[in-house]
Design an enzyme around this catalytic site. Sequence first.
Site, short mmCIF file in Angstrom:
data_model
loop_
_atom_site.label_atom_id
_atom_site.label_comp_id
_atom_site.label_asym_id
_atom_site.label_seq_id
_atom_site.Cartn_x
_atom_site.Cartn_y
_atom_site.Cartn_z
N ASP A 1 42.38 37.73 54.38
CA ASP A 1 40.63 36.77 55.19
C ASP A 1 40.52 35.65 55.39
O ASP A 1 40.07 35.11 56.45
CB ASP A 1 39.56 36.92 53.98
CG ASP A 1 38.76 38.65 54.22
OD1 ASP A 1 39.01 39.18 54.16
OD2 ASP A 1 38.09 38.86 52.85
N ASP B 1 33.47 44.40 44.73
CA ASP B 1 33.59 43.71 45.97
C ASP B 1 32.71 42.44 45.89
O ASP B 1 33.20 41.49 46.27
CB ASP B 1 33.08 44.08 47.10
CG ASP B 1 33.95 45.49 47.45
OD1 ASP B 1 35.30 44.84 47.84
OD2 ASP B 1 33.92 46.24 48.09
C1 BGC Z 1 38.21 39.65 43.89
C2 BGC Z 1 39.10 39.65 43.17
C3 BGC Z 1 40.47 41.13 42.25
C4 BGC Z 1 40.16 41.72 43.65
C5 BGC Z 1 40.47 43.32 43.22
C6 BGC Z 1 38.58 40.17 44.83
O1 BGC Z 1 37.81 41.29 45.19
O2 BGC Z 1 37.94 38.60 44.47
O3 BGC Z 1 39.03 39.00 41.62
O4 BGC Z 1 40.84 40.91 41.55
O5 BGC Z 1 39.18 42.29 44.33
O6 BGC Z 1 40.20 44.51 42.96
#
Ligand code: BGC
Length: 675
Positions: A184, A408
């Site tokens: 991103d 998310d």
């Molecule tokens: C989070 C991370 C996480 C990843 C995988 C991201 O949206 O910010 O902390 O490890 O997703 O689930």
Amino acid sequence: MPSGHHNGGRTRRRPVLHRLRALAAVAALGATSLLPVATASASAAPAEASTPAARVDNPYAGAGVYVNPEWAANAAAEPGGSAVAGQPTAVWLDRIAAINGTAGHLGLRGHLDNAVRQAAGKPFVVQLVVYDLPGRDCAALASNGELGPTEIGRYRTEFIDPIAAVLADPAYAGLRIVTTVEIDSLPNLVTNAGGTATATPQCDTMKANGNYVNGVGYALAKLGAVPNVYNYVDAGHHGWLGWDSNLGPAVDVLHQAATAAGSTTANVHGFIVNTANYSALKEPYYTIDDSVNGTSVRQSAWVDWNRYVDELSYAQAFRQKAVSAGFDPAVGMLIDTSRNGWGGAARPTGPGARTSVDSYVDGGRTDRRFQTGNWCNQSGAGLGERPRTAPEPGIDAYVWVKPPGESDGASQYIPNDEGKGFDRMCDPTYTGNARNNFHLSGALPGAPLAGAWFSAQFQELLKNAYPPVTGGGTGDTTPPSTPAGLRATATTAATVSLAWTASTDNVGVTGYDVYRNGTAVGSTTGAGGTTYTDGGLTASTAYRYTVVARDAAGNASTASAALTVTTAAGSGGGSSGCTATYRVGSDWGSGFNADVTVTNTGTAAATHWKVTWTWGGTQQVSNLWNGVLAQSGPSVTVTNAPYNGALAAGASTAFGFGAGYSGGNTAPTLSCTTS
Ligand code: BGC
């Protein structure tokens, strides 16, 4: 981890109908065979320092891929989840503390040690996400991170340098380490910074201070200096960068980052699209070249002048544009297909009505989002293509980078110490902003913090999987082929090591059960889990073994031909024994995380271990990893997982768990035995 902020400020163009569906000539990459990528070996001894391998064109070709036991345990604990729990998913390094491991979670070395064991000396990929840039997630709040916009120095010395040092350890030289670098970030500089209608102050800051570009450049240079690291840089998804006005600038900023902070394009092995996003892989019922009554589908509200309708066409076109911009002509693409399945009852079965471009596109599109800029816990989404190698020209693999079932972002503010904020795109009642053209967010309700396990989402993804998941007792009834070639590869007074030939199956072999004298004594994981060492046996005794294969739908094969093996005569050649050390990582008053280290204190190798204890209070284990839990009232028994039973004299392994309690939390006394 939001990855779908598209450009509300893009310039609208008149339809240009020269056929530009950039699917043409892509260099043939790697093998075209469809290799099952989930393999895990069972009780194979950890490979010692493996041989350094030269970088290959497609790291996934001919290789197994690491199954993260922590994700697998979460998936397997869900109803129906065992049908997919053996799939490889990426390990996220999402904060400095993740390098050494946080309470109850393996650190980088723990994962790599497991990967060396799962590899069992064969070509093997382990997938890492490098995700901790200063001012992270500048166009959203859900995955804001621990480093402030100016903390590039800490990013270099406390995050990237230590990761690079671990990856460079010769013990891991035999692994193919695939990194997904800072999702991103660079796409946000294209659409959400510098005066666009969708710009945010934080993205403006990150563009002005150069810390995304320089951070990515530094990460690429440092990690790329490790000969067995394969860097894949994030390239957004079609519903974000697929507009002509975004794609050129995106390729430019990626090139700028790849040549910043001491890096060169040689450090970029490829690009990844759709990371943690929901854009469909292939829209089967319309293409960008279609028109209805002379009007291009590009003029439909859904496509809205985008140049692509799905991720495969976008990924292949992106690849060509990157090569034209100066990246290596051999770069390959990865597509995150963990959550872009769009199956289930709402999936269209044919094209929409040709009454208008809108009815044609809306009636036929499988992506059921309100808008392609929606990125948080999408309602109606399903698991996508299972991970596999070289599925299409130019594509190195379909991968599951976002572990399905991990949120998310939270649907309301949840206090935390990771820097994560509350983004209303995760709130189902939110009616949107410029980045999703003011549509409903489409998010599922009741979501926990980004990265935390979200059971309802996992169930939704399973239900709407496309291709459908045939496990869980429904659908498929074809059993795997019978394991053949059962043989003994080693015998001692107390152990018999067995090996056999892998079975095949239409929905995938998930493992094997080993029977001794008609009783199941152990199991292995994955189609490649074809070795097993049985322990705790008596010297000079004949044992009869058979092996049964299981598939993702729960079907079992018929038993293999039986093999009778007699153990060696007793020799008094040493014995194994163990101690177990208990450590509480964090305790928040009503629950805690702990880990237990098991050390073989004997003089001979052990093949199995068992730790038992009795709680003094109300403690109850709620989930456990790297071991097999049996709990009855206050008594707890933990035996080794299939992959960590083998312990050389003096060697250690660890398991961890989360538990709840009320009242006191006194540490129990542990007993440990080996066999
Ligand atoms: C989070 C991370 C996480 C990843 C995988 C991201 O949206 O910010 O902390 O490890 O997703 O689930």
